[in-house]
Design a protein around this motif. Structure first.
Motif, PDB file in Angstrom:
ATOM      1  N   VAL A  77       0.960  -1.290   0.112  1.00  0.00           N
ATOM      2  CA  VAL A  77      -0.039  -0.041   0.155  1.00  0.00           C
ATOM      3  C   VAL A  77       0.782   1.248   0.054  1.00  0.00           C
ATOM      4  N   SER A  78       0.257   2.382  -0.447  1.00  0.00           N
ATOM      5  CA  SER A  78       1.046   3.561  -0.525  1.00  0.00           C
ATOM      6  C   SER A  78       0.216   4.856  -0.131  1.00  0.00           C
ATOM      7  N   TRP A  79       0.885   6.055   0.166  1.00  0.00           N
ATOM      8  CA  TRP A  79      -0.053   7.038   0.551  1.00  0.00           C
ATOM      9  C   TRP A  79       0.949   8.131   0.003  1.00  0.00           C
ATOM     10  N   THR A  80       0.504   9.467   0.318  1.00  0.00           N
ATOM     11  CA  THR A  80       1.295  10.720   0.151  1.00  0.00           C
ATOM     12  C   THR A  80       2.363  11.077   0.830  1.00  0.00           C
ATOM     13  N   SER A  81       2.492  11.083   1.862  1.00  0.00           N
ATOM     14  CA  SER A  81       3.289  11.879   2.754  1.00  0.00           C
ATOM     15  C   SER A  81       4.034  11.004   3.727  1.00  0.00           C
ATOM     16  N   THR A  82       5.326  11.029   3.628  1.00  0.00           N
ATOM     17  CA  THR A  82       6.269  10.337   4.654  1.00  0.00           C
ATOM     18  C   THR A  82       5.845  10.693   6.089  1.00  0.00           C
ATOM     19  N   SER A  83       5.175  11.754   6.305  1.00  0.00           N
ATOM     20  CA  SER A  83       5.016  12.102   7.656  1.00  0.00           C
ATOM     21  C   SER A  83       3.740  11.332   8.392  1.00  0.00           C
ATOM     22  N   THR A  84       3.003  10.652   7.279  1.00  0.00           N
ATOM     23  CA  THR A  84       1.661   9.995   7.678  1.00  0.00           C
ATOM     24  C   THR A  84       2.411   8.483   7.803  1.00  0.00           C
ATOM     25  N   ASP A  85       1.644   7.913   8.666  1.00  0.00           N
ATOM     26  CA  ASP A  85       2.028   6.503   9.009  1.00  0.00           C
ATOM     27  C   ASP A  85       0.758   5.582   9.194  1.00  0.00           C
ATOM     28  N   TRP A  86       0.716   4.695   8.121  1.00  0.00           N
ATOM     29  CA  TRP A  86       0.021   3.637   7.910  1.00  0.00           C
ATOM     30  C   TRP A  86       0.668   2.394   8.401  1.00  0.00           C
ATOM     31  N   ASP A  87       0.179   1.296   9.045  1.00  0.00           N
ATOM     32  CA  ASP A  87       0.687   0.200   9.414  1.00  0.00           C
ATOM     33  C   ASP A  87      -0.216  -1.139   8.570  1.00  0.00           C
ATOM     34  N   LEU A  88       0.432  -2.037   8.103  1.00  0.00           N
ATOM     35  CA  LEU A  88      -0.171  -2.970   7.297  1.00  0.00           C
ATOM     36  C   LEU A  88      -0.163  -4.473   7.790  1.00  0.00           C
ATOM     37  N   PHE A  89      -1.098  -5.049   8.165  1.00  0.00           N
ATOM     38  CA  PHE A  89      -1.172  -6.442   8.689  1.00  0.00           C
ATOM     39  C   PHE A  89      -1.946  -7.420   7.731  1.00  0.00           C
ATOM     40  N   VAL A  90      -1.227  -8.523   7.655  1.00  0.00           N
ATOM     41  CA  VAL A  90      -2.110  -9.593   6.816  1.00  0.00           C
ATOM     42  C   VAL A  90      -2.466 -10.772   7.610  1.00  0.00           C
ATOM     43  N   MET A  91      -3.856 -11.142   7.704  1.00  0.00           N
ATOM     44  CA  MET A  91      -4.355 -12.184   8.615  1.00  0.00           C
ATOM     45  C   MET A  91      -5.079 -13.236   7.736  1.00  0.00           C
ATOM     46  N   ASP A  92      -4.830 -14.565   8.244  1.00  0.00           N
ATOM     47  CA  ASP A  92      -5.200 -15.783   7.512  1.00  0.00           C
ATOM     48  C   ASP A  92      -6.844 -16.002   8.029  1.00  0.00           C
ATOM     49  N   ALA A  93      -7.507 -17.045   7.361  1.00  0.00           N
ATOM     50  CA  ALA A  93      -9.007 -17.221   7.807  1.00  0.00           C
ATOM     51  C   ALA A  93      -9.195 -17.304   9.127  1.00  0.00           C
ATOM     52  N   ALA A  94      -8.398 -17.786  10.002  1.00  0.00           N
ATOM     53  CA  ALA A  94      -8.308 -18.067  11.511  1.00  0.00           C
ATOM     54  C   ALA A  94      -8.279 -16.863  12.426  1.00  0.00           C
ATOM     55  N   GLY A  95      -7.903 -15.484  11.602  1.00  0.00           N
ATOM     56  CA  GLY A  95      -7.482 -14.442  12.481  1.00  0.00           C
ATOM     57  C   GLY A  95      -6.014 -14.392  12.797  1.00  0.00           C
TER      58      GLY A  95
END
Length: 827
Positions: free
Chosen positions: A701-719
């Motif tokens: 994933v991407s966004w505009t500013s390096t001052s913004t902070d999104w975190d990315l997690f991937v979960m399976d069907a069991a959570g």
């Protein structure tokens, strides 16, 4: 049963101030004569010299009365007398109380009994002839004056923190801080010991996030010691094979091993490893097998060892209980009897006796300062420390407990790379060269000369079953599915996590990263218990071994069952290689291979790297023929290091990329995911064969500013979180999963921080991209040189043998000239 604790006062000391030689009968006595130094006994008596102070004139005993002229240390040593060497033991008692002060019970007449004493304390030095032909031994007693230390300051308060390391580069940063990392960790964090304010400042300055797990290790250490005393005082036998209820001292290990051998002469052989330690101690082991003295009988060899790291007391306890398990089981359990009859089992409970003796005899401070000897990790090598810190004995010296080398960073496997200290004061100091330490050379000689097919090295703590490789950049061996399956099976018994060693953090120079890659024998590290280096015995030893609450293996069999799984694997011909053929009685067969393996590029203190070092190894196995047809267990002839690397050939194209649609709106800021579940969730599907063959997926994933902070997690069907990316200072995240199972997944986007929440910088581009699996790589194939010598030692047969794991190769009548005609014996 419980052990006897020493009754002498403890002097916490740091610097040797002086040495006073042997003086019998009081401080003012004249120097001892040569005759005084000779202890004599006309006959032997198999007893524990440390059990009790025996009256003068007791058969098999000689004694000397001394008084300490100093506050400091007593060092009593035995050396062989004239003529043949026997087995003499040594103990020092407080004359007034009869309590044992120090003792040593190794297999020969080379003993070191060392502990703290006070000025004018009256002592009795008791020498006991346990066995063997030697009627005399030579005694020496030294007293070392020490400068006392005060109690730790508040700045020295030690604590355990969990450092968050969600990205590989975070673990790299943490390793570079040269802090005391434990072996408890997972994909997102590692527990670390902070010994004082200097460590806390170092960690704060790194920018890594952390949270306190134990705010006062000194208090925890005292509480654990009190709980151990209460448990032992109940007077009831535990569920362990020995019934033990308390941590052993080094002299108890030594005595117990030779008692196992004395009581079971055809089943157990006690022996001394090749080299003494830096302080001159012998390293004691036992071998357990049917017809134990016939070491060249061709059976597979299973090795279990403990206490590379001095403070990890449960490791030695589990190892010696395993020896008791095998002996008891051979006599009482048909399934264990069958496994023992088909294998040879070597147990080395204490690989690092110098360090262990110091840690075990120290007072329970738990402050992790330089002079907290209870928490010593390394061996007693002084040569690599600065010249001004090389003085003094290991138990009390100006360099403190940090002086020495970490034996489990000193093996040749990828030595010199990440995950090992480059300076003397590092707790993971690798040493001056591969195998620079006698402790690691002992294990190298044992593994190389005995064709060890299965190896477990025991450590604390973390509830882990670790397998090679120790470095993430080293691809798994071709046998990864087989090695993983064995690790998973053992983990199903003790409830631990089964992962590659690098899954904790990068390590180089470790035991199994040398033994497996160089010899082909399966090798694993167990990190025992979740709660400390030597927490209460009832939990870390009894419960973990037998599989009882609160251990993770409760109801599953515990480490006992895991060890039995490893033994069953050693007994299984499919797990090693087998040579068969015909040889005359009295002829000796040997397979041998000499090779060189590079270390890692060698990291230097200034941050640069030097070229790898080429390390020469020689591995061999011998078989003594009883005449006729033979069956002989060996390791594969091609070592895993050159065999190739794991992978798989694609069976179909990878799946097409999947765009991730951004849901309407922006979720609230959330810095505590997954505790706070607020996030955006986008499901996607991973397809299976025959539609697609996915070797990995990358969610980005991407966004505009390096001052913004999104975190990315991937979960399976069991959570369960199966991949994540949570960096800062960027405008994108990428989470990767290798060999993803087919099924339903969810990408979870967490709004960690917005510079201007009123005008949020939402993520705009999201995508799941798939890649094909990486095919395996195949290297060269190596051969053993197989020789046969007759009763006179003359070479009568020679051939090359190529043999893979699980394969049986018939070498024919290798001891005849016909073997020369077909020099290469292949499948």
């Amino acid at each position: 049963m419980s052990s006897r604790h020493r009754s002498t006062p403890v002097v916490r000391a740091a610097v040797v101030a002086g040495v006073v030689g042997l003086a019998f009968a009081g401080v003012s006595a004249p120097a001892a004569t040569a005759q005084d130094r000779v202890v004599r006994a006309d006959r032997a008596a198999a007893r524990a010299c440390h059990d009790a102070l025996l009256p003068p004139g007791t058969a098999g005993v000689d004694r000397r009365e001394v008084a300490s002229p100093v506050d400091g240390l007593v060092q009593a040593r035995l050396a062989p007398g004239e003529g043949r060497e026997g087995d003499w033991d040594l103990a020092v008692f407080d004359e007034g109380t009869g309590g044992v002060v120090a003792a040593s019970s190794a297999l020969r007449s080379r003993e070191l009994a060392e502990s703290f004493v006070t000025k004018d304390q009256r002592l009795v030095v008791q020498a006991c002839r346990y066995g063997g032909p030697a009627r005399t031994a030579t005694l020496g007693v030294d007293f070392l004056a020490l400068t006392p230390r005060g109690t730790p300051t508040a700045a020295e308060r030690a604590e355990v923190v969990r450092v968050e390391t969600p990205r590989p580069e975070d673990k790299g940063t943490l390793l570079g801080l040269d802090l005391d990392l434990t072996e408890k960790g997972d994909a997102t964090g590692v527990e670390v010991v902070l010994a004082g304010d200097a460590d806390r400042e170092t960690l704060r300055g790194s920018g890594l996030e952390y949270a306190t797990v134990d705010a006062d290790l000194s208090r925890t250490s005292r509480e654990d010691a009190a709980r151990d005393r209460a448990y032992a005082s109940r007077g009831r036998a535990s569920g362990l094979p020995s019934g033990r209820t308390s941590y052993r001292h080094l002299y108890e290990y030594e005595h117990e091993l030779k008692e196992l051998a004395r009581g079971n002469p055809r089943l157990v052989r006690a022996f001394t490893l090749a080299e003494p330690t830096p302080e001159g101690r012998d390293v004691v082991a036992v071998e357990i097998a049917k017809d134990v003295d016939n070491a060249a009988d061709g059976k597979a060899v299973n090795l279990l060892m403990g206490v590379h790291h001095a403070r990890e007391w449960p490791a030695g306890e589990h190892a010696i209980e395993w020896a008791h398990e095998l002996v008891n089981g051979y006599h009482r359990d048909n399934s264990i009897r069958s496994l023992v009859a088909r294998t040879r089992n070597v147990v080395v409970p204490i690989v690092n006796p110098d360090g262990f003796s110091i840690s075990r005899e120290a007072e329970p401070n738990g402050d992790f300062t330089r002079f907290d000897y209870e928490m010593k990790r390394k061996n007693c090598r002084a040569d690599d420390s600065p010249p001004q810190l090389r003085t003094g004995v290991c138990k009390a010296n100006p360099g403190g407990a940090v002086r020495g080398t970490d034996p489990n960073r000193n093996y040749a496997g990828f030595w010199g790379g990440a995950g090992a200290g480059v300076t003397w004061s590092s707790e993971t100091f690798r040493g001056s060269a591969p195998f620079s330490e006698p402790e690691t050379r002992n294990i190298r000689e044992l593994v190389s000369r005995r064709a060890v097919t299965n190896l477990i090295t025991l450590h604390t703590y973390g509830n882990l079953v670790l397998r090679p490789p120790g470095v993430a950049s080293v691809r798994a061996p071709l046998e990864e599915p087989v090695v993983k399956a064995l690790g998973d099976r053992m983990a199903s018994r003790n409830g631990y996590d089964s992962i590659p060693s690098w899954g904790l953090y990068d390590t180089t120079g470790t035991t199994e990263d040398w033994s497996y890659w160089a010899t082909g024998g399966f090798g694993f590290t167990f990190e025992i218990n979740p709660g400390g280096f030597h927490p209460p015995y009832e939990d870390a030893v009894v419960a973990e071994y037998v599989g009882a609450a609160p251990a993770a293996g409760a109801g599953k069999g515990g480490n006992r069952a895991a060890f039995l799984d490893m033994l069953a694997n050693a007994a299984d011909p499919a797990a090693h290689s087998t040579l068969v053929g015909v040889a005359p009685e009295g002829h000796r067969l040997k397979v041998h291979k000499t090779f060189r393996t590079p270390t890692s590029p060698v990291r230097q203190p200034d941050g640069s790297t030097a070229p790898p070092i080429q390390v020469t190894d020689a591995v061999e196995s011998t078989y003594s023929s009883t005449g006729g047809r033979f069956t002989w267990a060996v390791n594969p002839s091609t070592r895993p290091y050159v065999a190739g690397r794991y992978g798989r050939d694609p069976q179909a194209p990878p799946q097409a990329a999947i765009p991730l649609a951004n849901p309407p709106g922006v979720p609230a800021e959330n810095t505590t995911f997954p505790g706070n579940p607020v996030a955006e969730r986008i499901p996607f599907t991973v397809r299976a064969l025959p539609a697609a063959d996915n070797g990995r997926f990358d969610v980005s994933v991407s966004w505009t500013s390096t001052s913004t902070d999104w975190d990315l997690f991937v979960m399976d069907a069991a959570g369960q979180v199966v991949a994540q990316s949570a960096s800062g200072g960027t405008n994108s995240e990428v989470a990767t999963l290798l060999d993803p199972p087919a099924g339903e997944y969810t990408a979870v986007l967490v709004n960690y921080d917005q510079v201007d929440p009123a005008n949020p910088d939402d993520w705009a581009a999201g995508r799941v991209e798939f890649s094909s699996p990486v095919p395996p790589t195949y290297g060269v194939e190596e051969a053993y040189t197989l020789t046969c010598t007759d009763r006179q030692g003359r070479l009568v047969g020679l051939t090359d043998v190529f043999v893979d794991r699980g394969e049986t190769v018939d070498v024919g009548e290798v001891c005849t000239d016909s073997a020369r005609a077909g020099k290469q014996r292949r499948r």
